[in-house]
Design a protein around this motif. Sequence first.
Motif: not given
Length: 891
Positions: A648-657, A712-720, A766-771
């Motif tokens: 869930g972090l921005p990539t070098s390809a940008g965030l247009d999509a 966060d559940s989606a990020l923790r599951s590793g599903a794109a 943690e691969w989701g956001f930590t609150h």
Amino acid sequence: MTRAMRFRRERASAGISQHQVGNAFVLHPHERLSVEARSLALAVAEDPDNDIVVLDLHDGLPIGTWWSVAAALKRRRRGGIRLVVCGASADTGTLAAQWLCDRLRRPVVTPHGRTIRAAAGNLFGDTAEGSGWVRYRPGRAPAWESQRYPAPPWDVAAARFRPTSAVGAVEPIPAGVWIRDIRNPEVLNSRWQWLVAAVPCQPAAMTVVLGCPDTPPLAVDDIARFWRELDPDGRRHARFVQYGPVELPAGEVLGQRLADVLGSPVVCLGGVPVGRPDRTHMYTVTPDGRLGWQVLVRELCFTPRPAPGAAARLPRILSHRAPALLGESVGPMTHRYAPDAVVEIVQSGLWIRADDTARIASRIRARPADPSRYALIIDDTIPSRVPRLRELAEDLIDRLDPTTRARSTLHLASAVAADRRGQPTGRADGDPGNGLTYRFTAADLAIEESIEVALPPAEALATMAAPGPQSPSWVPAATPDTRAAAGVPTSAAAAFVAEPDAAAGRPEVGPTPFGRPPPQTATRANAEGTLGSVNGPTRPVAPPSPLIATPPPASIRVTPHRTTNPPVVALLRDRPEPIGTPTVTPVVSLADRSLARGADRSATPQTVAPTEPPPGPSAEPSPEHAPLRPADQRPVRFQTTPAPDAQGLPTSAGLDAERSWLRQRFSTEFDATASSISRLIAEHPRLHGCADSLIDTVAVRLYLSAPGEAVDSALRSGAAGDGVYFARCVAAGLARLPAHRGAACLAATLSGDDLREIAVRGTLTEWGFTHAMAEPPINVLGNVDVLLWSMTARRTRLLEPPGDQHAADRVLFLPGTRFKVLDVTTPARDQPGRLLLRELSADERVRDGGPFDGLALTSLLRCHERWVSTGRRSRVGAAAVPRFARLPGTV
């Protein structure tokens, strides 16, 4: 009179200019009329008994001015003169009034002291002793007449400043009076200016403004002392409205509390009135002092309870506003919106339903308004009609004014009926009373957030629609296994997801210090004591335990060594030591060659399976100090590193999509949020960054609200997929928020076995956001207090949503953040456990006894000690509580 004197008088008279401007006769000695005089003359209300005269003296007082004024006014003979002097001191008006009264033999009314121009042309005398409008009459002493012009019938009751306690006071304002705390003059001054300029003086209503935002809560005793001094006429005109915090018992409504304390019926306004007296609009006031949504219920009458502890009566609506868009009236407060549906005006917003009144109608009508959220309540008595009523509700939202539309939320009637906060006590007709709470999934009703409802009749279950395509792709669907585990029959599983707490137990935790509430039963859905959350899903929670408490007697400590030996993890069972004690004798050492081989696992800590302790004899903590995992609780599982396209972090390809997807997927929510966010960006330059800063900032607000709960559940599951797109926009928006360096806290529910595995592992990723919270909240529950030392977390106060999702002291860590375990303390029967973590920098390798470990550990222990001693407690919204009860790095 000599010829020379007559010549000078004629020359002075020739220098006076005269103009009729609005309702006033304006006199000015020079050619140009000042802006102040012109605007005052245009705004002042007509006086049927007196000539209104505005004397403009901004450019000085030429010789002979008063003779010229007297000559000009001699030809105007309506009756008296109401004189307002601009551009000169207050004493000038007083002297001029007495001189003109004696010269013209006409009564003259003029303000004594400073004159304040208020809303809708009202002229208000300041609150100094003896100020106000004073009447001068020939041959008589001056007499005080009123505080306001035009003077309302209740003017005398709201004419003087007086203290009500050592820290409270009643201050007159043009609209009525303001009862507030006196200890913060700077805050009071800015709020006073707004009340004077915006709130109109209404002849039939004396507005009694209670409290002030950003000040201590107002005591009800201050209000009672003001009430006792009012005469019957003043009480008849009094209209209470809450503007700031007021001391109230938990769950009590202001109007009902006032009626019980004062022992008399009281009338409260639905919101703060603004605009003209004959065309006022009322708005709620949010906790931060901003205007909320436009209310339709304008006046509510509350009556005292017949006896202490008795059920409160439903407040009676005295007046309301019904916009034409609701359709023709078909009954009290009810309008025909569609051939098959009506809309009823209720305190909290609008209730859209069929013609037949539901059995829970009294609870819907009793629900008090939420200042931050406008409720569109959908009747779900007949589940098959919910999609149709939801369609009408969405159409109705689109037709509301922009301010109200931006704060509108959808609710189910059964969920509102189950929420007892602020409602009259006692059972309403039609209450199921079965104590069970179920939750619709988002797809079941095609509503973006999950909504809790009471269990409908069994015969209605088969009519519910199956999950549809409108729910986000990352929302987990209910499976037969989960339904069976929750105790729900499989025939009903297509419609409902049972709360896990109703079926599964939790580790027991003993008594909790610091006055925390006792553990709630399984039917309680959240820490607020309500049966259901109407604005979002209610997650199962662990038995209550304070986030910050005294150290328990047993601990598992990661002990740094300044040698080349591998790290040592020791199980400690000694008596507790004072905070900050550097050494403790270990009972059993778990260091061995296998642990040494895993000492460099920091490169990819998330991919390494938990390390088991070596075989051989060991001294396990006794059950009294380290509760083992219950048989029905799964062991702790650690997250694995997701593929690059699932992070869930921005990539070098940008965030247009990603940004394009966000705007399309949440078009309605995005447009509603963007208006308020645009103003926020303009006020805070640090939120500027690029042309897409608005999209990223809106993404953060949406993520903190109900639409982001499943990310966060989606990020923790590793599903794109969609959850990753959402998270990348959120991460870009967080980069513009202020950083938080220091201690933060959250809560978790862990067994002794879980804590031992965490201690051996050493790092959590943690691969989701930590609150987490910068200050310990009172309503986040768990049996382990988790303290984190932050270097890069971001404060979200600027973008926090209102209502149940709000958490003022929240900090967020970005996905992929690693935490090093510094100290682990297992929970005891009467004390919570403790887990101390330090955030690792992106390129930092995990070393035993790293340079920052000691500093972070010492600082966390000091913060823990400070929080214990001061007892400071914040509070998060009920719907946001589950986000602060998740241990980072675990599944």
